[in-house]
Design a protein around this motif. Structure first.
Motif, PDB file in Angstrom:
ATOM      1  N   ILE A   1       0.828  -1.211   0.000  1.00  0.00           N
ATOM      2  CA  ILE A   1       0.000   0.000   0.000  1.00  0.00           C
ATOM      3  C   ILE A   1       0.860   1.257   0.000  1.00  0.00           C
ATOM      4  CG2 ILE A   1      -0.331   0.068   2.526  1.00  0.00           C
ATOM      5  CD1 ILE A   1      -3.387   0.701   1.684  1.00  0.00           C
ATOM      6  N   GLY A   2       0.444   2.230  -0.808  1.00  0.00           N
ATOM      7  CA  GLY A   2       1.234   3.450  -0.992  1.00  0.00           C
ATOM      8  C   GLY A   2       0.957   4.469   0.090  1.00  0.00           C
TER       9      GLY A   2
ATOM     10  N   PHE B   1       6.028   6.237  -5.900  1.00  0.00           N
ATOM     11  CA  PHE B   1       6.794   5.244  -5.115  1.00  0.00           C
ATOM     12  C   PHE B   1       6.434   3.827  -5.487  1.00  0.00           C
ATOM     13  CE2 PHE B   1       4.232   8.204  -2.450  1.00  0.00           C
ATOM     14  CZ  PHE B   1       3.030   7.500  -2.389  1.00  0.00           C
ATOM     15  N   TYR B   2       6.198   3.624  -6.779  1.00  0.00           N
ATOM     16  CA  TYR B   2       5.806   2.308  -7.260  1.00  0.00           C
ATOM     17  C   TYR B   2       6.697   1.865  -8.412  1.00  0.00           C
ATOM     18  CZ  TYR B   2       1.532   4.098  -5.114  1.00  0.00           C
ATOM     19  OH  TYR B   2       0.629   4.675  -4.254  1.00  0.00           O
TER      20      TYR B   2
ATOM     21  N   VAL C   1       5.969  -1.355  -3.699  1.00  0.00           N
ATOM     22  CA  VAL C   1       5.955   0.000  -3.132  1.00  0.00           C
ATOM     23  C   VAL C   1       7.323   0.207  -2.486  1.00  0.00           C
ATOM     24  CG1 VAL C   1       4.941   1.450  -1.329  1.00  0.00           C
ATOM     25  CG2 VAL C   1       3.464  -0.019  -2.714  1.00  0.00           C
ATOM     26  N   PHE C   2       8.058   1.214  -2.960  1.00  0.00           N
ATOM     27  CA  PHE C   2       9.443   1.356  -2.458  1.00  0.00           C
ATOM     28  C   PHE C   2       9.606   2.518  -1.480  1.00  0.00           C
ATOM     29  CE2 PHE C   2       9.623   2.975  -6.958  1.00  0.00           C
ATOM     30  CZ  PHE C   2       9.891   4.314  -6.708  1.00  0.00           C
ATOM     31  N   LEU C   3       8.706   2.564  -0.482  1.00  0.00           N
ATOM     32  CA  LEU C   3       8.776   3.631   0.522  1.00  0.00           C
ATOM     33  C   LEU C   3       9.637   3.259   1.736  1.00  0.00           C
ATOM     34  CD1 LEU C   3       5.049   4.746   0.454  1.00  0.00           C
ATOM     35  CD2 LEU C   3       6.995   6.259   0.028  1.00  0.00           C
ATOM     36  N   ALA C   4       9.963   1.985   1.887  1.00  0.00           N
ATOM     37  CA  ALA C   4      10.778   1.585   3.043  1.00  0.00           C
ATOM     38  C   ALA C   4      12.170   2.220   2.942  1.00  0.00           C
ATOM     39  CB  ALA C   4      10.891   0.060   3.083  1.00  0.00           C
ATOM     40  N   SER C   5      12.912   2.202   4.018  1.00  0.00           N
ATOM     41  CA  SER C   5      14.253   2.810   4.004  1.00  0.00           C
ATOM     42  C   SER C   5      15.139   2.024   3.033  1.00  0.00           C
ATOM     43  CB  SER C   5      14.871   2.746   5.400  1.00  0.00           C
ATOM     44  OG  SER C   5      15.165   1.391   5.705  1.00  0.00           O
ATOM     45  N   PRO C   6      16.184   2.672   2.485  1.00  0.00           N
ATOM     46  CA  PRO C   6      17.078   1.950   1.578  1.00  0.00           C
ATOM     47  C   PRO C   6      17.638   0.672   2.221  1.00  0.00           C
ATOM     48  CG  PRO C   6      17.486   4.297   1.417  1.00  0.00           C
ATOM     49  CD  PRO C   6      16.491   4.125   2.520  1.00  0.00           C
ATOM     50  N   ALA C   7      17.948   0.732   3.514  1.00  0.00           N
ATOM     51  CA  ALA C   7      18.507  -0.464   4.166  1.00  0.00           C
ATOM     52  C   ALA C   7      17.468  -1.592   4.173  1.00  0.00           C
ATOM     53  CB  ALA C   7      18.935  -0.122   5.586  1.00  0.00           C
TER      54      ALA C   7
END
Ligand SMILES: Cc1ncc(COP(=O)(O)O)c(C=O)c1O
Length: 405
Positions: A44-45, A332-333, A379-385
């Protein structure tokens, strides 16, 4: 009379067509969680659940509105200050119109529902992109209208083919949905394509429903209103505080109806429908004024974060054998494709990924792509790590999944 208390109460048949995979799939995730495995919700965005924060001046505006007693019903079209702020924003983005053509809504979602309800009868056709944001097809199912899907092609950067859409127009076509910047693909459309889409709307007198909720989240900076290319074309634009202003739970958004007189009856119909639900969330309407008239420095920081996460996503997913992804340009998708073994579907892959790793994505068929084509949305909202860890899990799982078959 015999007791009927044990008889299941039936629901309306149209509910079977109302499908919203982004949330439906959570039921599967809960089962995985119940088995003790941690689930990473990439379905989910919602930037808030990943640690992004609503700008304080928006929070203050809502708190102040509540304390100042703005807790009654607002006008059904919204408070004048919010409508004025939206109209001014439309003018800045190149879509000149008066505040009278603005309706404040419970998010972009309600705007979409009001517009489609005002436009389409049961049996009518609405042109919808594939892949699509699934609310469009869900609302059409509710109305009894028919989505006519037009393709966007990953090989061409997920951009629609205007001439192909022209061939899909019939006398029953009532609207053309354009999601630019796009969810689920992260695409933005080039000017010639935008111009072509507008020309179709203008020529065939079909309202173009411009979902511009991600307009401020293109990595290279805000995208102009599509209507700027022809402010007299029949365009209705939709946006909200959910994404670019980091307040999705407030359910606060707007629609604005293009200045052409051709849309006057549609505007009147939308206002009539808006009367029936009394108003949008009144205190949050004050935040629309604060958002559109105030400081937007958070957006640059957000765009920078998104660009970094997008680059990581593309690099890591494209490095996996059997997966390819078109680089997103906004939001963010990303919509990667996995080369599925014959006889399997995108849902098989996504559910197996969930059960094996706890990583929850949404299968492409939830957005209208063919199950056998193997698309899924990240959905790529998580932290880069955390994303890095997640892509490691996807890589390991995919290698195993593809060689087992
Ligand atoms: C393309 C698109 N349109 C509309 C919406 C709904 O947004 P809102 O929270 O403004 O209702 C979303 C939410 O993800 C979306 O991606």
């Amino acid at each position: 009379m015999a007791s009927r208390t044990s008889t299941t109460i039936p629901v309306a048949s149209r509910i079977s067509g109302f499908v919203y995979a982004i949330r439906n799939i959570v039921a599967e995730a809960r089962k995985v969680e119940a088995s003790g495995r941690k689930v990473r919700y990439l379905n989910i965005g919602d930037p808030i659940i990943f640690g992004f924060q609503t700008p304080p001046h928006l929070v203050d505006a809502v708190a102040r509105a509540i304390r100042d007693g703005h807790n009654g019903y607002a006008p059904s079209v919204g408070i004048p200050a919010a409508r004025g702020a939206v109209a001014a924003e439309c003018v800045r983005r190149g879509m000149p119109l008066d505040a009278d053509r603005v309706v404040i809504t419970a998010g972009t979602s309600e705007g979409i529902e009001l517009a489609l309800t005002a436009l389409a009868e049961a049996g009518d056709e609405v042109l919808v992109p594939v892949p699509t944001y699934p609310l469009y097809t869900a609302v059409l199912a509710k109305i009894g209208a028919r989505p006519v899907f037009y393709d966007t092609n990953p090989a061409g950067g997920w951009v629609p083919d205007v001439e192909a859409i022209r061939r899909q127009i019939t006398p029953a076509t009532r609207a053309l949905v354009v999601i630019d910047p796009n969810n689920p693909t992260g695409a933005t459309y080039p000017t010639d394509v935008r111009r072509g889409l507008l020309a179709l709307a203008d020529e065939y007198n079909i309202p173009l429903l411009a979902d511009e909720v991600y307009a401020d989240l293109a990595f290279d900076g805000p995208v102009e209103a599509i209507a700027k290319l022809n402010p007299d074309a029949p365009v209705i634009t939709f946006s909200s505080l959910s994404k670019a202003y980091l307040a999705p739970g407030w359910r606060s958004g707007w629609l604005a109806v293009g200045r052409t007189e051709r849309l006057d009856d549609v505007l009147a119909a939308i206002k009539k429908l808006a009367d029936g639900r009394l108003c949008s969330n009144a205190p949050m309407e004050y935040a629309i004024v604060a958002a559109l008239d105030g400081d937007r420095s958070h957006q640059q920081l957000f765009r920078d974060d998104l660009r970094e996460r997008s680059a990581l996503t593309v690099e890591r997913l494209n490095a996996i054998d059997g997966i390819s992804v078109v680089p997103p340009a906004a939001a963010f998708y990303a919509m990667p494709k996995v080369e599925l073994p014959p006889g399997t579907t995108d849902a098989d892959y996504v559910l197996a990924l969930l059960r094996a790793t706890g990583v929850l994505c949404v299968y492409g068929s939830g957005f209208g792509t063919k199950p056998e084509d193997g698309f899924f949305r990240v959905v790529f909202l998580a932290s880069p790590a955390e994303l890095s860890e997640i892509y490691g899990l996807i890589a390991e799982f995919t290698a195993d999944y593809l060689c087992r078959r």
